[in-house]
Design an enzyme around this catalytic site. Structure first.
Site, PDB file in Angstrom:
ATOM      1  N   ASP A   7      12.551  13.847 -46.370  1.00  0.00           N
ATOM      2  CA  ASP A   7      11.272  14.540 -46.507  1.00  0.00           C
ATOM      3  C   ASP A   7      11.593  15.890 -47.143  1.00  0.00           C
ATOM      4  O   ASP A   7      12.072  16.801 -46.474  1.00  0.00           O
ATOM      5  CB  ASP A   7      10.633  14.704 -45.120  1.00  0.00           C
ATOM      6  CG  ASP A   7       9.414  15.618 -45.149  1.00  0.00           C
ATOM      7  OD1 ASP A   7       8.934  15.953 -46.244  1.00  0.00           O
ATOM      8  OD2 ASP A   7       8.950  15.993 -44.052  1.00  0.00           O
ATOM      9  N   LYS A  69       8.477  23.611 -54.028  1.00  0.00           N
ATOM     10  CA  LYS A  69       7.660  22.392 -54.090  1.00  0.00           C
ATOM     11  C   LYS A  69       6.243  22.685 -54.585  1.00  0.00           C
ATOM     12  O   LYS A  69       5.572  21.822 -55.135  1.00  0.00           O
ATOM     13  CB  LYS A  69       7.624  21.763 -52.702  1.00  0.00           C
ATOM     14  CG  LYS A  69       6.950  20.404 -52.638  1.00  0.00           C
ATOM     15  CD  LYS A  69       7.114  19.831 -51.259  1.00  0.00           C
ATOM     16  CE  LYS A  69       6.377  18.543 -51.053  1.00  0.00           C
ATOM     17  NZ  LYS A  69       6.555  18.060 -49.670  1.00  0.00           N
TER      18      LYS A  69
END
Ligand code: AMP
Length: 650
Positions: A7, A69
């Protein structure tokens, strides 16, 4: 060689693996299971990742990169990059191919390279914990990530030396981790509130088929925003006390944000907290100025309320897309660290009218699901190497298998500005059915895509559409043909920490055909005359699907045409996310309008877009290449890999 699920979060990264029949979240030497997604470039040349980098952020924010991100896969000229340049202390500059670059200690890095440092550290942690090399991974991304963001994440994996088996959506991974939908039909909502992004995804789970009904997201909404809001409060308090604004000093403000996060987290469990921050500034004669700051649960909830409201606007959007009432859900899963905020939990329960599931650690649930999927894909690969069982029987299922979404296949003429004129003659719909060998380009008909595969350094020839990937077997099927190409899990939906190996063995005894039902959360459009859009693949279209468009050339002896492709729903092309130009070359030289080109956009089960082009007059094939923006052509993946391999990452 081991395989892991990762993740890759905005704030934290988690790595997990199925080992000895159990899903394990892997910890570093100090037992920490969260790896902060922070990268710091030390003056001694080392690249620090995780907690050491987070510490460096306090003293060297300029060379410390966080929240990448939020930026990955975005073009330079976007609001998000503008906002990031104002918000973050590290330097960003425009790079080749419209992709932003991070500048640190005189070096320029692409955003996939920064993420690759995080992945490399995650891999190191996994290798130490597992005692063997790790070479493959399933990596998760928000369901709302567009094609460019997914492609960039894949590049990051490759730069980190990982074979990325699959990019899967975070909500799908969470549902896998909970093992939902195994025995009964369930309709679930995944409320994913992380550090930098928010997503709401609605799924139907039935007999191990996961169908994404809708997904909506905001890639600029997360716990970071609350940290920033608290830091603002702190800065105001400091300004009032000392008549000095720490917001004018990026380093000082960075310290405030780090402390703000601590305050926020404390207030998730206690009602009131206070901090003292020394040497935040200097007064007359160089005296140290300190900040004393206190906050209550009520105060933070007032600050958080507008952000939480925004999350429910996104949920409403998802409901609207799915055309479902808010009461339609059997279960709601909480994902992401920000769901620990008591206000968020209360509001989720109020909104959906049911208490959310939180049995699995919200920080780890996605990595756990990714690890399960990674193990399942590995099992598929292993089975593929075994000769297929004899005589497949017709499949029976309570749900229809995913068919090509050809019913709503569109064949129409589209005008492309200056390059292709309007085509007046629509092709008969039947002629474009994917099953029609007469129109399928010969190479594709034999399973080999007509589009030449991308060279390893250019992740461009095919494009993965953003989609929610769910691949699970149907229960109780007879042995069937070998699994279709590139579809997923063969392990019956494992419950959390269930003995996955035993489950795999059971699946082995009664092989099951994986099912994948997936959607594209963004429309795929092409630019037409006047800068408008023609939607080729609708938002939320089930995949696999294919669509065709017919064009004619707009000038005499035109042998090349370009089709500009973007993702988004805005009628104006420029307001959508530009993906790149598809170039069709090798057309027959002829007067304008004489050459009719049929382009076919094909999205397969794994969400990969392929573009086929045929000159209908001659049946001659044209080549198509989707050149993604933001992936620097001059700074190739191989070059990034070489530089990455030479870096000392710890
Ligand atoms: P994720 O992106 O899922 O790793 O979530 C990270 C976000 O969750 C960050 O903004 C954290 O500050 C936030 N977070 C983690 N733990 C807590 C907590 N106990 N209370 C509030 N926020 C938290």
């Amino acid at each position: 060689m081991a395989v892991v699920g990762i993740d890759l979060g905005t704030t934290n990264t988690v790595v997990a693996s199925v080992q000895g029949g159990r899903v394990q979240v892997l910890a570093d030497d100090e037992g920490r299971r969260l790896l902060p997604s922070v990268v710091s470039f030390h003056p001694n040349g080392d690249v620090l990742v995780g907690y050491p980098a987070k510490e460096r952020r306090l003293v060297d924010a300029k060379n410390t990169v966080a929240s990448v991100k939020r930026l990955i896969g975005r073009a330079w000229a976007t609001d998000e990059i503008d906002r990031a340049r104002k918000r973050f202390a590290f330097e960003l500059k425009e790079g080749p191919g419209q992709g932003p670059l991070v500048v640190a200690r005189g070096q320029e890095y692409t955003l996939p390279e920064i993420s690759a440092f995080v992945l490399t550290r995650a891999r190191q942690i996994a290798e130490k914990a597992l005692g063997e090399p790790v070479d493959r991974a399933v990596i998760t991304v928000p369901a709302s990530f567009n094609e460019l963001q997914r492609a960039a994440t894949k590049v990051a994996g490759r730069v980190a030396g990982l074979d990325v088996l699959r990019i899967i959506n975070e909500p799908t991974a969470a549902a896998l981790a909970y093992g939902l939908g195994r025995s009964t039909k369930e309709r679930i909502a995944v409320y994913d509130f992380g550090g930098g992004t928010f997503d709401c995804t609605l799924l139907d789970l039935s007999g191990n088929v996961f169908e994404v009904l809708a997904t909506a997201g905001d890639t600029f909404l997360g716990g970071d925003d609350l940290d920033a809001a608290i830091a603002e409060r702190m800065a105001e308090a400091f300004l009032r006390a000392h008549r000095y604004d720490p917001r004018t000093d990026p380093q000082a403000f960075e310290r405030l944000r780090v402390v703000a996060e601590t305050v926020k987290m404390e207030l998730s469990t206690i009602e009131r907290t206070s901090i003292k921050l020394r040497e935040l500034g200097f007064g007359v004669g160089g005296t140290h100025l300190e900040l004393g700051f206190g906050m209550t649960r009520d105060e933070i909830e007032r600050l958080a309320a507008p952000l939480v409201d925004r999350s429910f606007a996104v949920c409403q959007e998802a409901l609207q897309i799915a055309q479902l009432p808010v009461t339609a859900f059997d279960k709601v899963i909480l994902v992401g660290g920000s769901t620990r905020i008591p206000l968020v939990r209360r509001r989720v329960e109020q909104f959906f009218g049911t208490p959310p599931l939180d049995r699995v650690n919200a920080d780890e649930v996605v990595a756990i699901g990714a690890a399960i999927q990674a193990a399942a894909l590995t099992e598929v690969a292993r089975r593929r190497s075994i000769p297929p069982p004899p005589a497949p029987r017709a499949r029976r299922s309570s749900m229809p298998p995913p068919k090509r979404d050809s019913d709503d296949e569109v064949t129409m003429a589209t005008r492309i500005p200056s390059r292709i004129a309007e085509h007046e003659r629509a092709i008969a719909p039947g002629a474009t059915r994917p099953s029609s060998p007469a129109v399928r380009p010969p190479a594709a008909a034999h399973g080999a895509p007509q589009v030449p595969p991308a060279p390893p350094t250019m992740p461009t020839a095919t494009a993965r559409l953003p989609s929610a990937t769910s691949t699970l077997p149907l229960p109780g099927l007879r042995p069937s043909s070998p699994p279709p190409e590139d579809v997923g899990a063969t392990i019956p939906t494992p419950l959390l920490y269930q003995d996955v190996v035993r489950a795999a063995a059971a699946a082995e005894a009664a092989p099951q055909t994986p099912i994948l039902v997936d959607v594209t959360p963004r429309a795929l459009v092409v630019e037409t005359v006047g800068g408008w859009c023609d939607v080729v693949v609708q938002r939320n279209a089930k995949i696999p699907c294919e669509r065709t468009r017919a064009f004619t050339t707009s000038s005499d002896n035109q042998t090349v045409v370009q089709v500009r492709v973007a993702q988004g729903e805005d009628a104006l092309f420029r307001n959508n996310t530009f993906l790149g130009a598809v170039e069709l070359v090798g057309l027959r030289a002829a007067p304008r309008g004489d050459v009719t080109i049929r382009t076919r956009f094909e999205v397969d089960e794994s969400g990969t877009l392929k573009v086929f082009a045929t000159d209908l007059g001659t049946g001659r094939e044209a080549h198509a290449l989707l050149q993604l923006v933001g992936i620097a052509a001059t700074d190739t993946v191989e070059a990034m890999q070489a530089r990455h391999a030479a870096a000392r990452v710890s």
